[in-house]
Design a protein around this motif. Structure first.
Motif, PDB file in Angstrom:
ATOM      1  N   ARG A 275       0.992  -0.874   0.044  1.00  0.00           N
ATOM      2  CA  ARG A 275      -0.061  -0.366   0.530  1.00  0.00           C
ATOM      3  C   ARG A 275       0.482   0.948   0.210  1.00  0.00           C
ATOM      4  N   PRO A 276       1.330   1.467  -1.424  1.00  0.00           N
ATOM      5  CA  PRO A 276       2.818   2.417  -1.250  1.00  0.00           C
ATOM      6  C   PRO A 276       1.867   4.223  -1.272  1.00  0.00           C
ATOM      7  N   GLU A 277       0.484   4.615  -1.064  1.00  0.00           N
ATOM      8  CA  GLU A 277      -0.288   5.171  -0.511  1.00  0.00           C
ATOM      9  C   GLU A 277      -1.868   5.043   0.133  1.00  0.00           C
ATOM     10  N   PRO A 278      -2.045   6.100   0.609  1.00  0.00           N
ATOM     11  CA  PRO A 278      -3.830   5.860   0.964  1.00  0.00           C
ATOM     12  C   PRO A 278      -4.554   5.702  -0.240  1.00  0.00           C
ATOM     13  N   LEU A 279      -5.336   4.582  -0.219  1.00  0.00           N
ATOM     14  CA  LEU A 279      -6.505   3.683  -1.352  1.00  0.00           C
ATOM     15  C   LEU A 279      -5.531   3.250  -2.936  1.00  0.00           C
ATOM     16  N   ALA A 280      -4.765   3.333  -2.288  1.00  0.00           N
ATOM     17  CA  ALA A 280      -3.595   2.720  -3.054  1.00  0.00           C
ATOM     18  C   ALA A 280      -3.567   1.032  -3.072  1.00  0.00           C
ATOM     19  N   ALA A 281      -3.119   0.196  -3.781  1.00  0.00           N
ATOM     20  CA  ALA A 281      -2.409  -1.327  -2.895  1.00  0.00           C
ATOM     21  C   ALA A 281      -1.722  -1.714  -4.800  1.00  0.00           C
ATOM     22  N   GLU A 282      -0.693  -2.468  -4.492  1.00  0.00           N
ATOM     23  CA  GLU A 282      -0.388  -2.281  -5.458  1.00  0.00           C
ATOM     24  C   GLU A 282       1.009  -4.536  -5.215  1.00  0.00           C
ATOM     25  N   HIS A 283       0.391  -5.122  -6.259  1.00  0.00           N
ATOM     26  CA  HIS A 283       1.130  -6.531  -6.066  1.00  0.00           C
ATOM     27  C   HIS A 283       2.909  -6.672  -6.443  1.00  0.00           C
ATOM     28  N   ASP A 284       3.545  -7.343  -6.444  1.00  0.00           N
ATOM     29  CA  ASP A 284       4.903  -7.278  -7.193  1.00  0.00           C
ATOM     30  C   ASP A 284       4.497  -8.291  -8.469  1.00  0.00           C
ATOM     31  N   PRO A 285       4.728  -8.283  -9.755  1.00  0.00           N
ATOM     32  CA  PRO A 285       4.471  -8.549 -10.848  1.00  0.00           C
ATOM     33  C   PRO A 285       4.983 -10.432 -10.626  1.00  0.00           C
ATOM     34  N   GLY A 286       6.658 -10.204 -10.282  1.00  0.00           N
ATOM     35  CA  GLY A 286       7.642 -11.197 -10.011  1.00  0.00           C
ATOM     36  C   GLY A 286       7.147 -11.814  -8.823  1.00  0.00           C
TER      37      GLY A 286
END
Length: 71
Positions: free
Chosen positions: A39-50
């Motif tokens: 969660r790099p910032e509020p209301l954002a979510a990411e997965h690492d593709p690798g």
């Protein structure tokens, strides 16, 4: 006689699941693993593709391996 089976994969927000389903016998095996979520910032979510690719390979291989023992 050759068995016909399908590998089903569900890539969700927090978990990757794989199942091997035989068209006559039903569910042969399943496996799941958690996927870390950033969660790099509020209301954002990411997965690492690798990481997603590595977890996909892992759950698929485990589900297929267990299913082969059932056939």
């Amino acid at each position: 006689m050759r068995t016909m089976a399908v590998l089903a994969v569900d890539i969700g927000t927090s978990t990757i699941k794989a199942a091997v389903i035989d068209l006559e016998k039903g569910l042969l095996s399943s496996h799941s693993e958690e996927v870390p979520l950033s969660r790099p910032e509020p209301l954002a979510a990411e997965h690492d593709p690798g990481t997603l690719l590595q977890r996909f390979k892992s759950v698929a291989a485990r589900a297929v391996s267990v299913a082969r023992a059932e056939i």
